[in-house]
Design a protein around this motif. Structure first.
Motif, short mmCIF file in Angstrom:
data_model
loop_
_atom_site.label_atom_id
_atom_site.label_comp_id
_atom_site.label_asym_id
_atom_site.label_seq_id
_atom_site.Cartn_x
_atom_site.Cartn_y
_atom_site.Cartn_z
N ARG A 23 0.82 -1.22 0.00
CA ARG A 23 0.00 0.00 0.00
C ARG A 23 0.85 1.27 0.00
O ARG A 23 0.53 2.24 -0.68
N ALA A 24 1.91 1.26 0.76
CA ALA A 24 2.80 2.44 0.77
C ALA A 24 3.42 2.63 -0.60
O ALA A 24 3.52 3.76 -1.11
N ALA A 25 3.83 1.52 -1.22
CA ALA A 25 4.45 1.61 -2.55
C ALA A 25 3.43 2.16 -3.57
O ALA A 25 3.77 2.99 -4.41
N GLU A 26 2.18 1.70 -3.45
CA GLU A 26 1.16 2.18 -4.39
C GLU A 26 0.89 3.67 -4.18
O GLU A 26 0.75 4.43 -5.12
N TRP A 27 0.82 4.08 -2.90
CA TRP A 27 0.57 5.49 -2.61
C TRP A 27 1.70 6.34 -3.20
O TRP A 27 1.47 7.36 -3.84
N ALA A 28 2.92 5.89 -2.99
CA ALA A 28 4.07 6.65 -3.48
C ALA A 28 4.04 6.74 -5.01
O ALA A 28 4.27 7.81 -5.58
N ALA A 29 3.73 5.62 -5.66
CA ALA A 29 3.71 5.62 -7.13
C ALA A 29 2.61 6.56 -7.63
O ALA A 29 2.83 7.36 -8.55
N THR A 30 1.44 6.48 -7.01
CA THR A 30 0.32 7.34 -7.44
C THR A 30 0.67 8.81 -7.29
O THR A 30 0.30 9.64 -8.11
N HIS A 31 1.38 9.14 -6.20
CA HIS A 31 1.69 10.55 -5.95
C HIS A 31 3.05 10.97 -6.50
O HIS A 31 3.52 12.09 -6.24
N TRP A 211 2.43 10.55 7.14
CA TRP A 211 2.50 9.99 5.79
C TRP A 211 1.25 10.30 4.96
O TRP A 211 1.35 10.74 3.82
N ALA A 212 0.07 10.12 5.54
CA ALA A 212 -1.18 10.31 4.79
C ALA A 212 -1.38 11.77 4.38
O ALA A 212 -2.19 12.06 3.50
N HIS A 213 -0.66 12.68 5.03
CA HIS A 213 -0.84 14.12 4.77
C HIS A 213 0.33 14.71 4.00
O HIS A 213 0.38 15.93 3.80
N LEU A 214 1.26 13.87 3.57
CA LEU A 214 2.48 14.35 2.92
C LEU A 214 2.14 15.22 1.69
O LEU A 214 1.26 14.86 0.90
N ASP A 215 2.81 16.33 1.56
CA ASP A 215 2.56 17.24 0.44
C ASP A 215 3.46 16.86 -0.74
O ASP A 215 4.63 17.24 -0.81
N ALA A 216 2.85 16.11 -1.66
CA ALA A 216 3.64 15.60 -2.79
C ALA A 216 3.98 16.70 -3.80
O ALA A 216 4.74 16.46 -4.74
N GLY A 217 3.45 17.91 -3.57
CA GLY A 217 3.84 19.03 -4.41
C GLY A 217 5.22 19.55 -4.04
O GLY A 217 5.85 20.27 -4.82
N VAL A 218 5.67 19.23 -2.83
CA VAL A 218 6.98 19.71 -2.36
C VAL A 218 7.95 18.53 -2.17
O VAL A 218 9.09 18.57 -2.63
N VAL A 219 7.45 17.50 -1.49
CA VAL A 219 8.32 16.38 -1.10
C VAL A 219 8.49 15.44 -2.29
O VAL A 219 7.50 15.01 -2.90
N THR A 220 9.73 15.12 -2.63
CA THR A 220 9.96 14.20 -3.76
C THR A 220 10.32 12.79 -3.30
O THR A 220 10.36 11.87 -4.10
N GLU A 221 10.64 12.64 -1.99
CA GLU A 221 11.06 11.33 -1.47
C GLU A 221 10.55 11.21 -0.04
O GLU A 221 10.65 12.16 0.73
N ALA A 222 10.02 10.02 0.30
CA ALA A 222 9.48 9.83 1.65
C ALA A 222 10.19 8.67 2.35
O ALA A 222 10.54 7.69 1.71
N ARG A 223 10.36 8.82 3.68
CA ARG A 223 11.15 7.84 4.43
C ARG A 223 10.40 7.27 5.63
O ARG A 223 10.95 7.19 6.73
N PRO A 224 9.17 6.82 5.47
CA PRO A 224 8.52 6.21 6.64
C PRO A 224 9.21 4.90 7.01
O PRO A 224 9.81 4.25 6.14
#
Ligand SMILES: Cc1ncc(COP(=O)(O)O)c(C=O)c1O
Length: 353
Positions: A23-31, A211-224
């Motif tokens: 699920r995290a991988a799918e969220w990341a790919a979608t965003h 994680w659920a609120h991460l602003d994908a307009g700014v953040v290009t990489e996430a490290r949960p």
């Protein structure tokens, strides 16, 4: 497959683990956010492989020791996400690591950047400037990020970008606000580097509660990190529901003396973390109203909130407050699949430096 060990032991529900990873991988790919999960949570090459196999670009680690173990198991892109103070020994270890993997380290001061450059440049280790977005642990002020990056570049290091850990997301009702702080701080830091003529390839953030609120307009990489297992903290913060929790400590009811329910899982199995907002020392997966109200080294006393006491000798699944702390105490994880158990070593156990 093997027989279950003596309690207490850490048990992983593999279906839930795989679902959390997917699920995290799918969220990341979608965003369109790159995922670089924090491996300090599991310290396990098997789980690292699941994460990398589902599209993670690399792994985050907390220590050089974790990086060394994971590199030995084939992980070839590692980020040590804190401002490492580089001495001769650390420089040697980083040089060895860089022969096997792409390696980046955090930096949050002009002195730290200059020192890292003196000992490592010209060399393949990249640096990422850490900024404080509200946790007030490490990280320079976002508007100081340009000066730190320029110092690193002048010292001969390649600057990859900026990062933050919005650790203040670990607060009731604080998750969305921490994600907004994260985006603001990272945006300011990114702009500071650009103004100083530096390229910003990566803008890195992320924690499990935010994680659920991460602003994908700014953040290009996430490290949960915690998202793979979840724990009682995530449950109580509302970040992960109990049905997603993949790590428990299997414990035996050893005593009913005095009408209490006492388990054999103490702080040496569960960890001793208890945040100010926590309602106890851990939760019971199948008894949501129950709370661990007393914890000693080898025992946990449970208040079952009026439910009938599980018989002495029966086993229960305890959800530790903080899964990273519990895993750090264990040599192995007992992984449940098709009704049997398999042992995955916590290979980077004890590698806390
Ligand atoms: C620098 C850094 N990045 C990422 C994480 C992962 O966040 P979480 O533990 O909330 O999943 C942590 C956790 O402590 C961290 O310190």
């Amino acid at each position: 497959m093997t027989v279950a060990p003596t309690t207490p032991y850490l048990r992983v529900d593999l279906d839930r683990l795989r679902r959390n990873v997917r699920r995290a991988a799918e969220w990341a790919a979608t965003h369109r956010v790159a995922l670089r999960p924090h491996a300090k949570t599991h310290k396990s090459p098997e789980i690292a492989r699941l994460q990398l196999g589902s599209g993670a670009v690399g792994l985050t680690v907390a220590t050089l020791g974790e990086a060394e173990v994971l590199a030995r198991h084939g992980c070839d892109d590692l980020f040590v996400a804190y401002p490492l103070w580089v001495d001769e020994r650390a420089a040697d270890r980083l040089r060895d690591l860089a022969e096997r993997a792409t390696v980046a380290i955090g930096v949050d001061s002009v002195e730290g950047a200059a020192r890292a450059g003196r000992l490592l440049a010209p060399f393949a280790v990249e640096v990422v400037v850490e900024v404080d977005s509200g946790q007030h642990r490490t990280g320079c002020r976002p508007d100081e990020a340009g000066a730190v990056a320029v110092a690193a570049a002048r010292a001969g290091l390649r600057v990859r970008g900026v990062f933050t850990f919005p650790g203040h997301s670990y607060a009731p009702d604080g998750r969305a606000a921490a994600a907004a702080d994260e985006a603001r701080a990272l945006g300011t830091a990114r702009d500071a580097l650009v103004r100083d003529g530096l390229e910003v390839a990566v803008v890195s953030g992320g924690s499990t509660p935010s994680w659920a609120h991460l602003d994908a307009g700014v953040v290009t990489e996430a490290r949960p990190g915690v998202y793979v297992f979840g724990d009682a903290q995530q449950w109580e913060l509302g970040a992960m529901p109990p049905e997603s929790l993949a790590l428990t400590c299997r414990a035996t009811v050893v005593s009913h003396a005095g009408g209490r329910t006492t388990l054999d899982s103490g702080s040496k199995a569960l960890g001793a973390d208890r945040a100010a907002y926590a309602t106890g020392w851990g939760r019971l997966l199948d008894h949501p109203e129950a709370r661990i109200v007393q914890l000693s080294e080898h025992h946990a006393v449970v208040d079952l909130a009026g439910e009938p006491l599980p018989p002495v000798g029966s086993q229960v699944d305890v959800v530790p407050n903080h899964c990273c702390a519990a895993v750090n105490l264990a040599d192995g994880l007992w992984v449940e699949e098709y009704g049997g158990l398999r042992r995955w070593p916590v290979a980077a156990r004890g590698r806390n430096g």
